[in-house]
Design a protein around this motif. Structure first.
Motif, PDB file in Angstrom:
ATOM      1  N   LYS A   3      32.015  91.724  56.146  1.00  0.00           N
ATOM      2  CA  LYS A   3      31.153  92.716  55.517  1.00  0.00           C
ATOM      3  C   LYS A   3      32.031  93.886  55.109  1.00  0.00           C
ATOM      4  N   LEU A   4      31.913  94.307  53.872  1.00  0.00           N
ATOM      5  CA  LEU A   4      32.686  95.439  53.373  1.00  0.00           C
ATOM      6  C   LEU A   4      31.762  96.626  53.197  1.00  0.00           C
ATOM      7  N   ILE A   5      32.256  97.806  53.508  1.00  0.00           N
ATOM      8  CA  ILE A   5      31.449  99.020  53.383  1.00  0.00           C
ATOM      9  C   ILE A   5      32.191 100.050  52.536  1.00  0.00           C
ATOM     10  N   HIS A   6      31.459 100.646  51.616  1.00  0.00           N
ATOM     11  CA  HIS A   6      32.009 101.652  50.710  1.00  0.00           C
ATOM     12  C   HIS A   6      32.113 102.981  51.463  1.00  0.00           C
ATOM     13  N   ASN A  11      36.677 103.392  47.620  1.00  0.00           N
ATOM     14  CA  ASN A  11      37.401 102.846  48.769  1.00  0.00           C
ATOM     15  C   ASN A  11      36.453 102.056  49.657  1.00  0.00           C
ATOM     16  N   ILE A  12      36.946 100.928  50.156  1.00  0.00           N
ATOM     17  CA  ILE A  12      36.121 100.008  50.929  1.00  0.00           C
ATOM     18  C   ILE A  12      36.890  99.580  52.174  1.00  0.00           C
ATOM     19  N   ASN A  14      36.632  96.980  55.902  1.00  0.00           N
ATOM     20  CA  ASN A  14      35.981  95.846  56.530  1.00  0.00           C
ATOM     21  C   ASN A  14      35.118  96.375  57.676  1.00  0.00           C
ATOM     22  N   SER A  65      37.880 109.704  55.598  1.00  0.00           N
ATOM     23  CA  SER A  65      36.910 109.639  54.509  1.00  0.00           C
ATOM     24  C   SER A  65      36.317 111.014  54.238  1.00  0.00           C
ATOM     25  N   ARG A  75      25.059 103.500  55.678  1.00  0.00           N
ATOM     26  CA  ARG A  75      25.501 102.383  54.837  1.00  0.00           C
ATOM     27  C   ARG A  75      25.768 101.141  55.682  1.00  0.00           C
ATOM     28  N   GLU A  79      23.550  97.766  55.395  1.00  0.00           N
ATOM     29  CA  GLU A  79      24.283  96.527  55.128  1.00  0.00           C
ATOM     30  C   GLU A  79      23.893  95.462  56.159  1.00  0.00           C
TER      31      GLU A  79
END
Length: 87
Positions: A3-6, A11-12, A14, A65, A75, A79
């Protein structure tokens, strides 16, 4: 599948590898970020903006971030809910 999160500005990360998301305001976190910068174990994803969240990854890397920890957390949880809906 990972699962990738912004985390802002394209920028992303894992999401499966995140240990915690903390505010950079506390003195111990500031020291941790400074040490990671010196050792080269930090990734600055703020695009020159103020750091509002420090993401601690499984491998010890710190990701900085410009989004608030609450925003990243929302987020992550949205997700998770959407992946549960798919099953």
């Amino acid at each position: 599948m990972s699962k990738l999160i912004h985390i802002g500005f394209g920028n992303i990360v894992n999401a499966d590898k995140i240990i915690s998301i903390v505010s950079p305001e506390a003195a111990p976190i500031k020291r941790m970020v400074q040490k990671a910068r010196e050792e080269g174990t930090s990734v600055d994803a703020t695009q020159g903006r103020k750091t509002k969240a420090v993401i601690v990854m499984e491998n010890g890397m710190l990701v900085l971030s410009a989004l608030l920890p609450e925003t990243i957390s929302m987020r992550l949880s949205s997700e998770s809910e959407s992946s549960l809906d798919e099953t």
